[in-house]
Scaffold this motif. Structure first.
Motif, PDB file in Angstrom:
ATOM      1  N   ALA A  62       0.830  -1.219   0.000  1.00 15.60           N
ATOM      2  CA  ALA A  62       0.000   0.000   0.000  1.00 15.60           C
ATOM      3  C   ALA A  62       0.854   1.254   0.000  1.00 15.60           C
ATOM      4  O   ALA A  62       0.478   2.279  -0.584  1.00 15.60           O
ATOM      5  N   MET A  63       2.020   1.181   0.637  1.00 16.31           N
ATOM      6  CA  MET A  63       2.868   2.372   0.735  1.00 16.31           C
ATOM      7  C   MET A  63       3.385   2.834  -0.622  1.00 16.31           C
ATOM      8  O   MET A  63       3.843   3.966  -0.758  1.00 16.31           O
ATOM      9  N   ASN A  64       3.294   1.978  -1.633  1.00 17.48           N
ATOM     10  CA  ASN A  64       3.671   2.422  -2.982  1.00 17.48           C
ATOM     11  C   ASN A  64       2.744   3.523  -3.483  1.00 17.48           C
ATOM     12  O   ASN A  64       3.067   4.203  -4.453  1.00 17.48           O
ATOM     13  N   SER A  77      11.563  17.010   7.522  1.00 17.43           N
ATOM     14  CA  SER A  77      10.328  17.636   8.010  1.00 17.43           C
ATOM     15  C   SER A  77       9.486  16.656   8.838  1.00 17.43           C
ATOM     16  O   SER A  77       8.517  17.050   9.481  1.00 17.43           O
ATOM     17  N   PHE A  78       9.876  15.374   8.868  1.00 15.04           N
ATOM     18  CA  PHE A  78       9.133  14.369   9.631  1.00 15.04           C
ATOM     19  C   PHE A  78       9.774  14.077  10.991  1.00 15.04           C
ATOM     20  O   PHE A  78       9.252  13.295  11.770  1.00 15.04           O
ATOM     21  N   PHE A  79      10.924  14.723  11.261  1.00 10.94           N
ATOM     22  CA  PHE A  79      11.656  14.412  12.499  1.00 10.94           C
ATOM     23  C   PHE A  79      12.045  15.696  13.242  1.00 10.94           C
ATOM     24  O   PHE A  79      12.376  16.705  12.611  1.00 10.94           O
ATOM     25  N   ASP A  99       0.325  19.205   5.064  1.00 12.32           N
ATOM     26  CA  ASP A  99       0.698  19.228   3.649  1.00 12.32           C
ATOM     27  C   ASP A  99       0.826  17.830   3.047  1.00 12.32           C
ATOM     28  O   ASP A  99       0.745  17.679   1.826  1.00 12.32           O
ATOM     29  N   HIS A 100       1.077  16.842   3.881  1.00 11.04           N
ATOM     30  CA  HIS A 100       1.354  15.507   3.333  1.00 11.04           C
ATOM     31  C   HIS A 100       0.370  14.450   3.843  1.00 11.04           C
ATOM     32  O   HIS A 100      -0.316  13.809   3.058  1.00 11.04           O
ATOM     33  N   CYS A 101       0.335  14.254   5.157  1.00 12.39           N
ATOM     34  CA  CYS A 101      -0.415  13.111   5.690  1.00 12.39           C
ATOM     35  C   CYS A 101      -1.929  13.249   5.486  1.00 12.39           C
ATOM     36  O   CYS A 101      -2.609  12.252   5.203  1.00 12.39           O
ATOM     37  N   VAL A 106      -3.080   6.483   2.091  1.00 14.85           N
ATOM     38  CA  VAL A 106      -2.774   5.248   2.832  1.00 14.85           C
ATOM     39  C   VAL A 106      -2.288   5.555   4.249  1.00 14.85           C
ATOM     40  O   VAL A 106      -1.487   4.813   4.817  1.00 14.85           O
ATOM     41  N   ARG A 107      -2.779   6.662   4.830  1.00 14.15           N
ATOM     42  CA  ARG A 107      -2.202   7.038   6.131  1.00 14.15           C
ATOM     43  C   ARG A 107      -2.509   6.021   7.219  1.00 14.15           C
ATOM     44  O   ARG A 107      -1.713   5.857   8.150  1.00 14.15           O
ATOM     45  N   ALA A 108      -3.630   5.313   7.125  1.00 12.63           N
ATOM     46  CA  ALA A 108      -3.903   4.279   8.133  1.00 12.63           C
ATOM     47  C   ALA A 108      -2.895   3.136   8.019  1.00 12.63           C
ATOM     48  O   ALA A 108      -2.425   2.605   9.028  1.00 12.63           O
ATOM     49  N   ALA A 109      -2.556   2.774   6.778  1.00 11.41           N
ATOM     50  CA  ALA A 109      -1.563   1.713   6.572  1.00 11.41           C
ATOM     51  C   ALA A 109      -0.196   2.180   7.044  1.00 11.41           C
ATOM     52  O   ALA A 109       0.581   1.413   7.624  1.00 11.41           O
ATOM     53  N   CYS A 110       0.106   3.451   6.814  1.00 13.19           N
ATOM     54  CA  CYS A 110       1.401   4.012   7.225  1.00 13.19           C
ATOM     55  C   CYS A 110       1.549   3.944   8.746  1.00 13.19           C
ATOM     56  O   CYS A 110       2.589   3.521   9.259  1.00 13.19           O
ATOM     57  N   ALA A 111       0.516   4.358   9.469  1.00 15.13           N
ATOM     58  CA  ALA A 111       0.578   4.319  10.933  1.00 15.13           C
ATOM     59  C   ALA A 111       0.688   2.881  11.428  1.00 15.13           C
ATOM     60  O   ALA A 111       1.470   2.575  12.339  1.00 15.13           O
ATOM     61  N   GLY A 122       9.472   9.425  14.192  1.00 11.44           N
ATOM     62  CA  GLY A 122       9.037  10.621  13.477  1.00 11.44           C
ATOM     63  C   GLY A 122       7.551  10.585  13.188  1.00 11.44           C
ATOM     64  O   GLY A 122       6.835   9.705  13.681  1.00 11.44           O
ATOM     65  N   VAL A 123       7.079  11.534  12.407  1.00  8.26           N
ATOM     66  CA  VAL A 123       5.671  11.569  12.004  1.00  8.26           C
ATOM     67  C   VAL A 123       5.404  10.408  11.066  1.00  8.26           C
ATOM     68  O   VAL A 123       6.135  10.191  10.086  1.00  8.26           O
ATOM     69  N   ARG A 124       4.360   9.640  11.380  1.00  8.03           N
ATOM     70  CA  ARG A 124       3.939   8.542  10.498  1.00  8.03           C
ATOM     71  C   ARG A 124       2.415   8.475  10.523  1.00  8.03           C
ATOM     72  O   ARG A 124       1.799   8.516  11.596  1.00  8.03           O
TER      73      ARG A 124
HETATM   74  S1  SF4 Z   1       4.226   9.820   6.653  1.00  8.81           S
HETATM   75 FE1  SF4 Z   1       2.848   8.222   5.961  1.00  8.81          FE
HETATM   76  S2  SF4 Z   1       0.784   9.140   6.012  1.00  8.81           S
HETATM   77 FE2  SF4 Z   1       2.283  10.815   6.077  1.00  8.81          FE
HETATM   78  S3  SF4 Z   1       2.507  11.374   3.922  1.00  8.81           S
HETATM   79 FE3  SF4 Z   1       4.141   9.935   4.386  1.00  8.81          FE
HETATM   80  S4  SF4 Z   1       3.312   7.924   3.792  1.00  8.81           S
HETATM   81 FE4  SF4 Z   1       1.576   9.346   3.941  1.00  8.81          FE
END
Ligand code: SF4
Length: 214
Positions: A62-64, A77-79, A99-101, A106-111, A122-124
């Motif tokens: 899914a992360m693809n 920017s995530f840390f 701006d991103h999440c 697929v943010r549920a899959a990312c978390a 970091g931010v996930r």
């Molecule tokens: S950190 Fe995860 S949810 Fe946020 S933009 Fe990147 S892949 Fe998407």
């Protein structure tokens, strides 16, 4: 989006924000990952419950389709930087999530993947490290079961690949050679290997929600 009705689950499903674990499991087992992504199943609240049910390779697949994969934003920017005041970090991470999440499909899959991997630096998935750590602690039993299931699925996949490779090897090397007695032995070996392979494949298809004959 996330109406949980496309896969015809075994219970009434068009309830925004309501997703029974059984329905989530049914959808996770029967809808291909690419369709889950395309239909928005892995973004919102329902997505969290469905992501719980997916195996790690499916989450990685899914992360693809993630924003991070598509636009490759600045990783920093995530840390939080060393010595960076918390207030500054809070501002930066709020921008990162906005701006991103929040637009990531697929943010549920990312978390979920971050929790499965214990990666909370970091931010996930739109969550900051503190929220990820809280979920890591609160869901430790569930995550332990999920990691065990990931491991078992990996072992089963390796067994299927090995069984398929054995059949190919026997087919290519031995069937037509040697004495009649040797050929009979080779055919018996081939049949036994093919039976093992078919059993493993059938078990996998059943566990994925397919009928044995499908
Ligand atoms: S950190 Fe995860 S949810 Fe946020 S933009 Fe990147 S892949 Fe998407």
């Amino acid at each position: 989006m996330n109406t949980m009705m496309a896969a015809h689950p075994p219970a009434p499903a068009r309830h925004r924000g309501i997703a029974e674990d059984g329905i989530a499991a049914y959808i996770a087992e029967t809808v291909p990952v690419d369709s889950l992504v395309a239909d928005g199943y892995l973004a919102g609240h329902d997505g969290r419950l469905i992501a719980h049910q997916l195996r790690a390779p499916q989450l990685r697949q899914a992360m693809n389709s993630s924003v991070c994969h598509a636009v490759q934003p600045d990783v920093d920017s995530f840390f939080q930087e060393d010595g960076e005041p918390d207030a500054d970090w809070k501002q930066r991470r709020t921008r990162t999530v906005r701006d991103h999440c929040t637009v990531c499909p697929v943010r549920a899959a990312c978390a979920e993947l971050a929790l499965r991997d214990g990666d909370t630096a970091g931010v996930r998935g739109g969550l900051d490290p503190q929220k990820l750590d809280r979920r890591l602690a609160a869901e430790s039993s569930r995550l332990q079961r999920a990691r065990a299931a990931d491991e078992q699925a990996g072992e089963e996949q390796r067994a299927r690949f090995a069984a398929g490779a054995e059949v190919l090897q026997l087919t290519g090397q031995y069937l037509g050679t040697g004495t009649p007695q040797k050929r009979r032995e080779n055919v018996a070996k081939f049949r036994e290997a093919a039976r093992r392979r078919d059993e493993l494949v059938a078990a996998h298809r059943r566990s994925a929600g397919w009928t044995a004959a499908a």
